[in-house]
Design a protein around this motif. Structure first.
Motif, mmCIF file in Angstrom:
data_model
loop_
_atom_site.group_PDB
_atom_site.id
_atom_site.type_symbol
_atom_site.label_atom_id
_atom_site.label_comp_id
_atom_site.label_asym_id
_atom_site.label_seq_id
_atom_site.Cartn_x
_atom_site.Cartn_y
_atom_site.Cartn_z
ATOM 1 N N GLY A 192 3.871 0.102 -7.624
ATOM 2 C CA GLY A 192 2.863 -0.696 -8.432
ATOM 3 C C GLY A 192 2.595 -0.009 -9.723
ATOM 4 O O GLY A 192 2.308 -0.552 -10.546
ATOM 5 N N GLU A 193 3.083 1.187 -9.758
ATOM 6 C CA GLU A 193 2.936 2.157 -10.906
ATOM 7 C C GLU A 193 3.848 1.724 -12.285
ATOM 8 O O GLU A 193 3.321 1.965 -13.400
ATOM 9 N N ARG A 194 4.816 0.861 -11.819
ATOM 10 C CA ARG A 194 5.641 0.316 -12.821
ATOM 11 C C ARG A 194 4.899 -0.638 -13.537
ATOM 12 O O ARG A 194 5.438 -0.957 -14.720
ATOM 13 N N TYR A 195 3.968 -1.283 -13.036
ATOM 14 C CA TYR A 195 3.321 -2.649 -13.339
ATOM 15 C C TYR A 195 1.924 -2.012 -14.191
ATOM 16 O O TYR A 195 1.374 -3.041 -14.771
ATOM 17 N N ARG A 196 1.387 -0.947 -13.973
ATOM 18 C CA ARG A 196 0.117 -0.648 -14.296
ATOM 19 C C ARG A 196 0.339 -0.444 -16.000
ATOM 20 O O ARG A 196 1.106 -0.250 -16.587
ATOM 21 N N GLU A 197 -0.847 -1.189 -16.357
ATOM 22 C CA GLU A 197 -0.936 -1.278 -18.008
ATOM 23 C C GLU A 197 -0.879 -0.007 -18.664
ATOM 24 O O GLU A 197 -1.508 0.965 -18.222
ATOM 25 N N GLY A 198 0.380 0.334 -19.460
ATOM 26 C CA GLY A 198 0.228 1.666 -19.883
ATOM 27 C C GLY A 198 1.398 2.372 -19.388
ATOM 28 O O GLY A 198 2.015 2.883 -20.136
ATOM 29 N N VAL A 199 1.566 2.407 -18.245
ATOM 30 C CA VAL A 199 2.545 3.204 -17.758
ATOM 31 C C VAL A 199 3.885 2.541 -17.745
ATOM 32 O O VAL A 199 4.883 3.102 -17.732
ATOM 33 N N SER B 91 -0.275 -17.973 -3.516
ATOM 34 C CA SER B 91 -0.867 -16.933 -4.538
ATOM 35 C C SER B 91 0.338 -16.877 -5.386
ATOM 36 O O SER B 91 1.594 -16.790 -5.041
ATOM 37 N N ASP B 92 -0.111 -16.707 -6.503
ATOM 38 C CA ASP B 92 1.093 -16.189 -7.571
ATOM 39 C C ASP B 92 0.925 -14.696 -8.045
ATOM 40 O O ASP B 92 1.508 -14.341 -9.139
ATOM 41 N N SER B 93 0.219 -13.902 -7.332
ATOM 42 C CA SER B 93 0.600 -12.612 -7.271
ATOM 43 C C SER B 93 0.370 -11.573 -6.240
ATOM 44 O O SER B 93 0.430 -12.098 -5.228
ATOM 45 N N ILE B 94 0.681 -10.432 -6.531
ATOM 46 C CA ILE B 94 0.850 -9.465 -5.242
ATOM 47 C C ILE B 94 -0.353 -8.249 -5.604
ATOM 48 O O ILE B 94 -0.150 -7.778 -6.706
ATOM 49 N N ALA B 95 -0.819 -7.751 -4.433
ATOM 50 C CA ALA B 95 -1.794 -6.632 -4.798
ATOM 51 C C ALA B 95 -0.914 -5.198 -4.502
ATOM 52 O O ALA B 95 -0.192 -5.178 -3.659
ATOM 53 N N PHE B 96 -1.214 -4.346 -5.496
ATOM 54 C CA PHE B 96 -0.626 -3.085 -5.207
ATOM 55 C C PHE B 96 -1.783 -1.993 -5.040
ATOM 56 O O PHE B 96 -2.729 -2.192 -5.892
ATOM 57 N N PHE B 97 -1.888 -0.977 -4.129
ATOM 58 C CA PHE B 97 -2.537 -0.021 -3.865
ATOM 59 C C PHE B 97 -2.035 1.472 -3.642
ATOM 60 O O PHE B 97 -0.888 1.325 -3.141
ATOM 61 N N LYS B 98 -2.300 2.278 -4.243
ATOM 62 C CA LYS B 98 -1.939 3.457 -4.196
ATOM 63 C C LYS B 98 -2.960 4.598 -3.641
ATOM 64 O O LYS B 98 -3.762 4.976 -4.158
ATOM 65 N N ILE B 99 -2.538 5.153 -2.392
ATOM 66 C CA ILE B 99 -3.300 6.166 -1.625
ATOM 67 C C ILE B 99 -2.722 7.537 -1.983
ATOM 68 O O ILE B 99 -1.497 7.705 -1.600
ATOM 69 N N GLU B 100 -3.555 8.519 -2.466
ATOM 70 C CA GLU B 100 -3.272 9.828 -2.504
ATOM 71 C C GLU B 100 -3.580 10.583 -1.680
ATOM 72 O O GLU B 100 -3.439 11.776 -1.619
ATOM 73 N N ASN B 101 -4.658 10.484 -1.278
ATOM 74 C CA ASN B 101 -5.737 11.107 -0.382
ATOM 75 C C ASN B 101 -5.945 10.260 0.917
ATOM 76 O O ASN B 101 -6.735 9.284 0.689
ATOM 77 N N ASP B 102 -5.447 10.436 2.299
ATOM 78 C CA ASP B 102 -5.928 9.678 3.396
ATOM 79 C C ASP B 102 -6.954 10.656 4.188
ATOM 80 O O ASP B 102 -7.170 10.028 5.399
ATOM 81 N N GLY B 103 -7.546 11.467 3.665
ATOM 82 C CA GLY B 103 -8.660 12.231 4.471
ATOM 83 C C GLY B 103 -8.107 13.490 5.150
ATOM 84 O O GLY B 103 -8.871 14.416 5.614
ATOM 85 N N PHE B 104 -6.740 13.717 5.071
ATOM 86 C CA PHE B 104 -6.217 14.988 5.681
ATOM 87 C C PHE B 104 -5.132 15.524 4.568
ATOM 88 O O PHE B 104 -4.646 14.881 3.796
ATOM 89 N N GLY B 105 -5.014 16.665 4.520
ATOM 90 C CA GLY B 105 -4.193 17.714 3.978
ATOM 91 C C GLY B 105 -2.433 17.106 4.243
ATOM 92 O O GLY B 105 -2.477 16.696 5.404
ATOM 93 N N LEU B 106 -1.757 17.166 3.210
ATOM 94 C CA LEU B 106 -0.340 16.712 3.421
ATOM 95 C C LEU B 106 0.559 17.780 4.091
ATOM 96 O O LEU B 106 1.726 17.555 3.999
ATOM 97 N N GLY B 107 0.149 19.008 4.532
ATOM 98 C CA GLY B 107 0.887 19.924 4.864
ATOM 99 C C GLY B 107 1.099 19.721 6.347
ATOM 100 O O GLY B 107 0.442 18.705 7.054
ATOM 101 N N VAL C 286 0.706 -1.165 0.075
ATOM 102 C CA VAL C 286 -0.040 0.049 0.120
ATOM 103 C C VAL C 286 1.025 1.082 -0.022
ATOM 104 O O VAL C 286 1.821 1.395 0.967
ATOM 105 N N SER C 287 0.821 1.883 -0.973
ATOM 106 C CA SER C 287 1.642 3.414 -1.271
ATOM 107 C C SER C 287 1.157 4.209 -0.786
ATOM 108 O O SER C 287 -0.110 4.585 -0.779
ATOM 109 N N LEU C 288 1.684 4.992 0.310
ATOM 110 C CA LEU C 288 1.032 6.182 1.001
ATOM 111 C C LEU C 288 1.626 7.559 0.580
ATOM 112 O O LEU C 288 2.883 7.447 0.083
ATOM 113 N N PRO C 289 1.037 8.432 0.606
ATOM 114 C CA PRO C 289 1.332 9.751 0.035
ATOM 115 C C PRO C 289 2.427 10.541 0.992
ATOM 116 O O PRO C 289 2.550 10.357 2.193
ATOM 117 N N ALA C 290 3.472 11.310 0.470
ATOM 118 C CA ALA C 290 4.333 12.041 1.164
ATOM 119 C C ALA C 290 3.703 13.010 2.075
ATOM 120 O O ALA C 290 2.783 13.462 1.532
#
Length: 612
Positions: free
Chosen positions: A215-222, A142-158, A114-118
């Protein structure tokens, strides 16, 4: 923290809490204890003085984040689970320890990332992190791994972390639970359709040996570099000129602030030492001339000069004032990382922008209009880390090549004669009216006329050669080589040396006037020993002491006659030569290492540009 934990457990009804203060990295007293569940936010910082881990870790490392993750993964029971917060280095760093750790996780225990935002740890830290989800029993089936990317955790990143709408944690929790439940019930995960995540086959992750967990490395197209959007440089950076150079010594007297000129931008490389070597301006210059201070990370791009000079790029390692002859590129780091843009610009040829000018110059608008590929920041970080990993290997290999010199340990019992008394002849080439003129050279000539460019620091270089006619060869009185001769350049680039032995393909060679032939008495002195002596620190120090001529340095024979050479017995000479040649085999391997890793850098950048 131990006391707080004890109180917390007492208050929650645990009458006999088991909490131990224990150094898991350096002590192995409790190595054989295992856990069903581990939740951890281990320290990312290695302590002052470094870490001296014990020998039971499967991953050999000195980095605390690597060792903690290794420890947790190794200390789960066969059905154990873990959730670990890790820094970005764990996800994509290219060093061996990081790759070995990721390989072990993918093969044995990792089920999700699970990727968290800076900024999620603000105000304490803005570090970019991810969560590793481990489950040893599920990972095996399992023959796979799940990847999730969080860009908003409900709070501003400041720093204030104010609540906002659009949080993604809840959705990730739902999608992760569905994925894990499908694994537990041995149901196919292909039917799941995550909105935030993606599922990647382990064989794909392992394909290139890096086991990258972005995870973004493996996303289709990226994954395909050509799909990165292209933007104009001015869309992600401020492109401006530096300052007019202060005129007058009063602006530099007692100066402490670096002023970077075009002459300081001497090579295409990241330069943290650029500021230290530059001229320094004083407070008077800064105040009166209203000089702008450019921040660390500013990319310097020459605007004028020869086309080769225009292709020099440097990113400043510290704040400095900059000449107006340099374009200053200050990246908006919410869009583009300075080191990422720097690497891209190193592949931009200024001649493509101003192709028809012998002495070209670039306008800021032309530089700002340069189109560059722009992957997400996370991918930019990954690319920079990959390139810098390669560059560290190159720098280390270059340091070996630059600093290695054969050393001849001198025994006090050895004679040390001067060159005048040493067992070799010194022979020069013809000069004056007898020297070959233009009409004496012929592409079909049988005698190679050796130029100083054909003698390098470690032997001959025959990529460009010239031949003289048979008539001229017969007319010359001096300077003809015999097998076993050693050459030393005495003009221009002085001190280069070569051995004319059986490996050289040319049978007839004469020298020009920029070098000398040393012809040893084979019964007393080995040619190979003399050759290595000329390369050694022993001789270099003497050579530098007797060189003359500032504008055109040279080594006159008269001065060389006073130089000295250690003169051991022949058997000892043979042993010294064997030792040096064994060292040089190892040193020479660094050239291939540099070439290989430079190709890796170019391949990485070509992939980003969509060229492969």
């Amino acid at each position: 923290m131990v006391r707080l934990s004890l109180v917390n457990l007492y208050l929650h009804g645990f009458t006999d809490p088991h909490i131990v203060e224990y150094d898991t990295l350096t002590s192995e007293d409790r190595w054989n204890e295992f856990a069903d569940v581990i939740l951890a936010n281990p320290p990312f910082m290695s302590p002052k003085g470094g870490i001296k881990p014990h020998k039971r870790f499967s991953i050999q490392a000195k980095r605390s984040e690597v060792l903690f993750v290794d420890y947790i993964a190794e200390h789960l029971t066969p059905t154990g689970r873990a959730g670990i917060i890790v820094p970005e280095g764990i996800i994509f760093q290219s060093q061996t320890a990081y790759k070995d750790l990721r390989k072990m996780l993918v093969e044995n225990s990792l089920v999700a990332v699970v990727s968290l935002p800076a900024g999620v740890f603000n105000p304490y830290s803005g570090v970019k992190t991810s969560i590793l989800i481990l489950d040893k029993s599920l990972a095996k089936q399992s023959d796979s791994i799940a990847f999730f990317k969080i860009e908003n955790d409900g709070f501003g990143l400041g720093a204030q972390r104010r609540a906002n709408s659009g949080e993604q944690l809840t959705q990730v929790k739902i999608e992760l639970a569905e994925y894990l439940q499908a694994l537990r019930s041995r149901q196919p995960t292909d039917n799941l359709q995550p909105t935030i995540g993606l599922f990647v086959k382990k064989e794909k992750i392992a394909a290139n040996g890096d086991y990258n967990l972005s995870g973004e490395r493996y996303r289709e197209g990226v994954e395909r570099a050509s799909s990165y959007p292209h933007v104009r440089l001015e869309e992600v950076a401020r492109v401006t000129s530096g300052n007019s150079a202060p005129q007058g010594d009063e602006y530099f007297a007692g100066g402490e602030s670096a002023f970077i000129r075009t002459s300081d931008v001497g090579a295409v490389h990241l330069s943290d030492n650029l500021v230290g070597s530059a001229d320094k301006v004083n407070a008077k210059a800064i105040a009166e001339l209203r000089l702008e201070l450019f921040p660390a990370g500013t990319i310097l791009f020459p605007k004028s000069g020869a086309s080769t000079f225009l292709n020099h790029r440097v990113v400043m390692g510290a704040p400095a004032y900059v000449s107006s002859h340099l374009a200053c590129i200050i990246c908006d780091e919410s869009k583009a990382l300075p080191k990422f843009v720097y690497h891209l610009l190193c592949r931009v040829d200024a001649r493509d922008i101003t192709p028809d000018q012998a002495y070209p110059s670039l306008r800021l608008s032309e530089i700002g209009a340069i189109s560059i590929p722009l992957p997400p920041l996370e991918v930019q970080k990954e690319i920079v880390a990959e390139i810098e990993g390669y560059q560290k290997v190159i720098n280390g290999a270059r340091a070996v090549l630059d600093n290695y010199r054969p050393h001849i340990p001198i025994h006090p019992d050895w004679p040390i004669p001067t060159f005048e008394d040493a067992p070799f002849q010194i022979i020069d080439g013809d000069r004056g009216t007898n020297y070959p003129s233009k009409e004496d050279f012929s592409p079909t000539g049988h005698c190679l006329f050796l130029n100083t460019k054909n003698v390098r620091s470690d032997g001959f270089k025959f990529d460009e050669v010239e031949f003289i006619t048979p008539d001229k060869d017969r007319a010359l009185r001096k300077g003809k080589l015999e097998r076993g001769d050693v050459l030393l350049t005495t003009r221009g680039t002085i001190g280069n040396t070569a051995l004319y032995d059986a490996s050289v393909e040319f049978d007839h060679i004469r020298i020009n006037s920029g070098m000398l032939i040393f012809r040893p008495d084979a019964a007393k002195l080995l040619s190979s020993y003399l050759f290595h002596f000329f390369q050694s620190e022993n001789f270099r120090a003497q050579r530098e002491a007797i060189v003359s001529g500032a504008a055109q340095p040279q080594l006159p024979i008269r001065s060389l006659n006073e130089a000295k050479i250690p003169f051991p017995p022949l058997a000892t000479q043979q042993a010294i030569v064997a030792e040096i040649e064994a060292e040089q085999v190892l040193v020479a391997a660094n050239r291939e290492l540099i070439a290989r890793f430079e190709k890796k850098i170019q391949a990485t950048l070509a992939r980003v540009w969509g060229e492969t």
